[in-house]
Design a protein around this motif. Structure first.
Motif, PDB file in Angstrom:
ATOM      1  N   LEU A 106       0.847  -1.208   0.000  1.00  0.00           N
ATOM      2  CA  LEU A 106       0.000   0.000   0.000  1.00  0.00           C
ATOM      3  C   LEU A 106       0.874   1.247   0.000  1.00  0.00           C
ATOM      4  O   LEU A 106       0.472   2.289  -0.491  1.00  0.00           O
ATOM      5  CB  LEU A 106      -0.915   0.032   1.225  1.00  0.00           C
ATOM      6  CG  LEU A 106      -2.198  -0.769   1.157  1.00  0.00           C
ATOM      7  CD1 LEU A 106      -2.867  -0.815   2.531  1.00  0.00           C
ATOM      8  CD2 LEU A 106      -3.140  -0.194   0.126  1.00  0.00           C
ATOM      9  N   LEU A 107       2.089   1.127   0.534  1.00  0.00           N
ATOM     10  CA  LEU A 107       3.003   2.261   0.623  1.00  0.00           C
ATOM     11  C   LEU A 107       3.847   2.435  -0.634  1.00  0.00           C
ATOM     12  O   LEU A 107       4.746   3.264  -0.668  1.00  0.00           O
ATOM     13  CB  LEU A 107       3.908   2.107   1.842  1.00  0.00           C
ATOM     14  CG  LEU A 107       3.191   2.016   3.183  1.00  0.00           C
ATOM     15  CD1 LEU A 107       4.189   1.770   4.301  1.00  0.00           C
ATOM     16  CD2 LEU A 107       2.375   3.269   3.442  1.00  0.00           C
ATOM     17  N   SER A 108       3.539   1.681  -1.683  1.00  0.00           N
ATOM     18  CA  SER A 108       4.328   1.768  -2.915  1.00  0.00           C
ATOM     19  C   SER A 108       4.180   3.121  -3.601  1.00  0.00           C
ATOM     20  O   SER A 108       4.947   3.451  -4.498  1.00  0.00           O
ATOM     21  CB  SER A 108       3.928   0.650  -3.873  1.00  0.00           C
ATOM     22  OG  SER A 108       2.596   0.813  -4.316  1.00  0.00           O
ATOM     23  N   VAL A 112      10.603   7.953  -3.232  1.00  0.00           N
ATOM     24  CA  VAL A 112      11.908   7.412  -2.859  1.00  0.00           C
ATOM     25  C   VAL A 112      11.834   5.949  -2.403  1.00  0.00           C
ATOM     26  O   VAL A 112      12.527   5.111  -2.947  1.00  0.00           O
ATOM     27  CB  VAL A 112      12.633   8.277  -1.791  1.00  0.00           C
ATOM     28  CG1 VAL A 112      13.991   7.707  -1.435  1.00  0.00           C
ATOM     29  CG2 VAL A 112      12.748   9.716  -2.242  1.00  0.00           C
ATOM     30  N   VAL A 113      11.005   5.617  -1.442  1.00  0.00           N
ATOM     31  CA  VAL A 113      10.978   4.256  -0.914  1.00  0.00           C
ATOM     32  C   VAL A 113       9.923   3.364  -1.559  1.00  0.00           C
ATOM     33  O   VAL A 113       9.995   2.142  -1.452  1.00  0.00           O
ATOM     34  CB  VAL A 113      10.765   4.246   0.620  1.00  0.00           C
ATOM     35  CG1 VAL A 113      11.902   4.937   1.320  1.00  0.00           C
ATOM     36  CG2 VAL A 113       9.435   4.862   0.998  1.00  0.00           C
ATOM     37  N   GLY A 114       8.951   3.939  -2.236  1.00  0.00           N
ATOM     38  CA  GLY A 114       7.844   3.152  -2.775  1.00  0.00           C
ATOM     39  C   GLY A 114       8.250   2.166  -3.849  1.00  0.00           C
ATOM     40  O   GLY A 114       7.838   0.996  -3.818  1.00  0.00           O
ATOM     41  N   ASP A 115       9.053   2.598  -4.807  1.00  0.00           N
ATOM     42  CA  ASP A 115       9.457   1.702  -5.890  1.00  0.00           C
ATOM     43  C   ASP A 115      10.368   0.584  -5.394  1.00  0.00           C
ATOM     44  O   ASP A 115      10.137  -0.589  -5.719  1.00  0.00           O
ATOM     45  CB  ASP A 115      10.116   2.498  -7.026  1.00  0.00           C
ATOM     46  CG  ASP A 115       9.146   3.481  -7.659  1.00  0.00           C
ATOM     47  OD1 ASP A 115       7.926   3.222  -7.617  1.00  0.00           O
ATOM     48  OD2 ASP A 115       9.594   4.505  -8.192  1.00  0.00           O
ATOM     49  N   PRO A 116      11.381   0.880  -4.586  1.00  0.00           N
ATOM     50  CA  PRO A 116      12.180  -0.219  -4.038  1.00  0.00           C
ATOM     51  C   PRO A 116      11.362  -1.158  -3.141  1.00  0.00           C
ATOM     52  O   PRO A 116      11.662  -2.345  -3.056  1.00  0.00           O
ATOM     53  CB  PRO A 116      13.271   0.480  -3.227  1.00  0.00           C
ATOM     54  CG  PRO A 116      13.387   1.831  -3.845  1.00  0.00           C
ATOM     55  CD  PRO A 116      11.991   2.177  -4.291  1.00  0.00           C
ATOM     56  N   LEU A 117      10.318  -0.641  -2.510  1.00  0.00           N
ATOM     57  CA  LEU A 117       9.474  -1.479  -1.671  1.00  0.00           C
ATOM     58  C   LEU A 117       8.850  -2.614  -2.483  1.00  0.00           C
ATOM     59  O   LEU A 117       8.740  -3.742  -2.011  1.00  0.00           O
ATOM     60  CB  LEU A 117       8.376  -0.637  -1.004  1.00  0.00           C
ATOM     61  CG  LEU A 117       7.404  -1.390  -0.109  1.00  0.00           C
ATOM     62  CD1 LEU A 117       8.141  -1.956   1.097  1.00  0.00           C
ATOM     63  CD2 LEU A 117       6.296  -0.467   0.342  1.00  0.00           C
ATOM     64  N   CYS A 118       8.464  -2.328  -3.735  1.00  0.00           N
ATOM     65  CA  CYS A 118       7.897  -3.371  -4.595  1.00  0.00           C
ATOM     66  C   CYS A 118       8.936  -4.453  -4.869  1.00  0.00           C
ATOM     67  O   CYS A 118       8.621  -5.646  -4.867  1.00  0.00           O
ATOM     68  CB  CYS A 118       7.403  -2.767  -5.912  1.00  0.00           C
ATOM     69  SG  CYS A 118       6.072  -1.579  -5.713  1.00  0.00           S
ATOM     70  N   MET A 135      -0.674  -2.607  -4.318  1.00  0.00           N
ATOM     71  CA  MET A 135       0.013  -1.575  -5.101  1.00  0.00           C
ATOM     72  C   MET A 135      -1.004  -0.722  -5.852  1.00  0.00           C
ATOM     73  O   MET A 135      -0.913   0.506  -5.849  1.00  0.00           O
ATOM     74  CB  MET A 135       0.952  -2.213  -6.131  1.00  0.00           C
ATOM     75  CG  MET A 135       2.262  -2.693  -5.626  1.00  0.00           C
ATOM     76  SD  MET A 135       3.211  -3.338  -7.025  1.00  0.00           S
ATOM     77  CE  MET A 135       3.781  -4.869  -6.364  1.00  0.00           C
ATOM     78  N   ALA A 136      -1.951  -1.381  -6.510  1.00  0.00           N
ATOM     79  CA  ALA A 136      -2.950  -0.664  -7.308  1.00  0.00           C
ATOM     80  C   ALA A 136      -3.773   0.279  -6.441  1.00  0.00           C
ATOM     81  O   ALA A 136      -4.038   1.424  -6.826  1.00  0.00           O
ATOM     82  CB  ALA A 136      -3.851  -1.654  -8.043  1.00  0.00           C
TER      83      ALA A 136
END
Length: 160
Positions: A106-108, A112-118, A135-136
């Motif tokens: 949900l935090l994607s 800065v941190v959202g893309d690496p979180l995926c 993610m959606a």
């Protein structure tokens, strides 16, 4: 700039390809590339206010697709590292993420941190479909909130 890239950029800039441009930019910005897709979404809506919902949905789809690619890259990286080391890699530093599981995606939407979180979700082998759904949801909420806020602060945007 290579000719093919220049031609592609010119093609995507045409008004009739506005939604495809939003799709490509939002997809690429959800990978680990340092891009922002919000200006493309806002620009399209500014020029075509009737495309508000289609632009939001296309941006969400593109950004979620890019997040899925990041998830797959994380999973692939984990498998390669496991093979290279001859066993499972201990990810003690990410134990806190295990508590949240796919819901962490949900935090994607975060900068800065959202893309690496995926990618980390893939690395940790979280289930793909729940991660994609979270993610959606997060990305849709971001596009809706940010675009609505920009339209609120720049109301002249609806009348070019």
């Amino acid at each position: 700039m290579p000719d093919w890239l220049n031609q592609l950029m010119q093609l995507l800039a045409l008004p009739e390809f506005g939604l495809s441009t939003v799709l490509v930019v939002s997809f690429l910005s959800a990978t680990l590339l340092p891009l922002g897709s919000e200006p493309a979404v806002f620009g399209l809506i500014k020029l075509n206010p009737d495309l508000f919902w289609p632009a939001i949905l296309v941006a969400t789809a593109g950004n979620t697709g890019g997040g899925a690619v990041s998830w797959l890259m994380g999973l692939g990286t984990h498998k390669v590292v496991d093979r290279a080391r001859g066993g499972h890699v201990d990810v003690r530093a990410l134990k806190w993420l295990e508590r949240f599981g796919p819901k962490a995606c949900l935090l994607s939407w975060l900068p800065v941190v959202g893309d690496p979180l995926c990618a980390v979700a893939g690395w940790m082998k979280f289930p793909f479909w729940p991660c994609l759904a979270y993610m959606a949801i997060g990305k849709f909420a971001r596009y809706l909130t940010m675009t609505a806020a920009l339209l609120w602060f720049f109301p002249g945007a609806l009348h070019p």
